[in-house]
Scaffold this motif. Structure first.
Motif: not given
Length: 333
Positions: A195, A199, A201, A261, A296, A301, A329, A332
């Motif tokens: 992570y 970012d 979520v 995400w 996302a 994602h 993850m 990425q």
């Protein structure tokens, strides 16, 4: 006593002694057997559950389990169940199709008489059946009721491991419990390493073709992950609940929050996959026009929990999901 009587008298005395010795040996052996049997019958282990110290027969001879979070662990350990709510089990659990396990139905109208008929010495209770604890205690007074539901004031990850560890103590599977907990810890660490702080979520539940908002911290199943991994929420809604279908939210609200995400639990995949009107969560999200430009979705994602999650929220389910999330993850740039 003459010479002919002496040997006879001596023989009688020796015989008497032999019989006495033999009887003593047999008595000793019988006493030892009885002592061993008594020891076996009274063997027990003390464990701590949500209500204090519980004394459980070790090993328990007849087990009833009602907590969905425990089924996969018990099945993996080949624990024979006398009764369980098979109606609430996904087909990924071996007990689901095992006719030797009496089905007590679901939590709305359970067959409590079937539990009484099973005459268990242990009931592993919890989750959807938590409200029946007192009923079980009254109906089956000789059974020990153990409840290991994750407590709301404790971190979910630690609570899932506690549940596994206590079950390991009860069923003499401490090594196996440590292995399960170790795999869980490793999967968690992979997410921590994958992570990127900052970012954002979003967590959602899809049910009946509708997208529900899962609130950070309090939302069902996925909510605790925000605290476990210190995820940055893409959106925080005032007054959000822990409803099992998520809270109402518009697709536009999700789009406006533009999460990096999206984590998804497909509720219907576990309970309505055979329904003609069932629409997989992936289709619901992919067909939502307003989400097509969300980061996302654009960057692939969107990560889905295992299909059986809603009826199998145990530690193995989270371990599988964490590894899936960590894989995503890790990909990425």
């Amino acid at each position: 006593m003459n010479r002919t009587q002496y040997p006879a008298a001596l023989l009688a005395a020796v015989s008497a002694l032999a019989l006495t010795a033999c009887g003593g040996a047999q008595g000793s052996e019988t006493a030892s057997t009885e002592s061993s049997a008594a020891s076996t019958a009274t063997a027990a282990v003390e464990v701590e559950d949500n209500h204090g110290t519980q004394t459980v027969a070790a090993p328990p001879s007849t087990v009833v389990a009602t907590d969905n979070r425990t089924f996969e662990t018990l099945a993996d350990w080949d624990v024979r169940l006398a009764a369980a709510p098979r109606a609430l089990m996904p087909d990924t659990i071996a007990y689901a199709d095992d006719e030797s396990v009496t089905d007590i139905g679901n939590h709305r109208e359970p067959d409590l008489e079937a539990v009484v008929a099973a005459d268990p010495d242990l009931i592993v209770n919890g989750q959807r059946f938590a409200d029946y604890r007192e009923d079980f205690a009254d109906l089956v007074p000789d059974a020990t009721v153990v409840e290991l539901d994750p407590r709301e004031d404790q971190p979910l990850d630690e609570e899932l491991k506690r549940q596994t560890s206590v079950l390991g103590e009860i069923f003499d599977r401490t090594a196996e419990a440590e292995e399960i907990n170790g795999a869980f810890d490793e999967a968690m660490q992979r997410v921590v390493e994958g992570y990127r702080p900052g970012d954002t979520v979003m967590a959602v539940t899809v049910s009946g073709g509708e997208i529900g908002y899962v609130a950070p911290g309090v939302g069902r199943t996925l909510g605790p992950l925000f605290e476990i991994f210190d995820f940055a929420p893409a959106l925080e809604v005032e007054g959000a609940s822990d409803d099992h279908q998520g809270d109402d939210i518009s697709v536009e609200a999700i789009a406006d929050s533009n999460p990096d995400w999206i984590l998804v639990m497909d509720r219907d995949a576990a309970i309505a996959a055979d329904d003609a009107e069932f629409t997989p969560a992936q289709e619901v999200l992919e067909n939502a026009e307003a989400l097509q430009d969300v980061t996302a979705v654009r960057e692939d994602h969107v990560v889905y929990m295992p299909k059986d999650t809603y009826t199998n929220e145990g530690i193995q389910t989270y371990t599988e999901f964490f590894n899936t999330l960590a894989d995503a993850m890790g990909e990425q740039d």
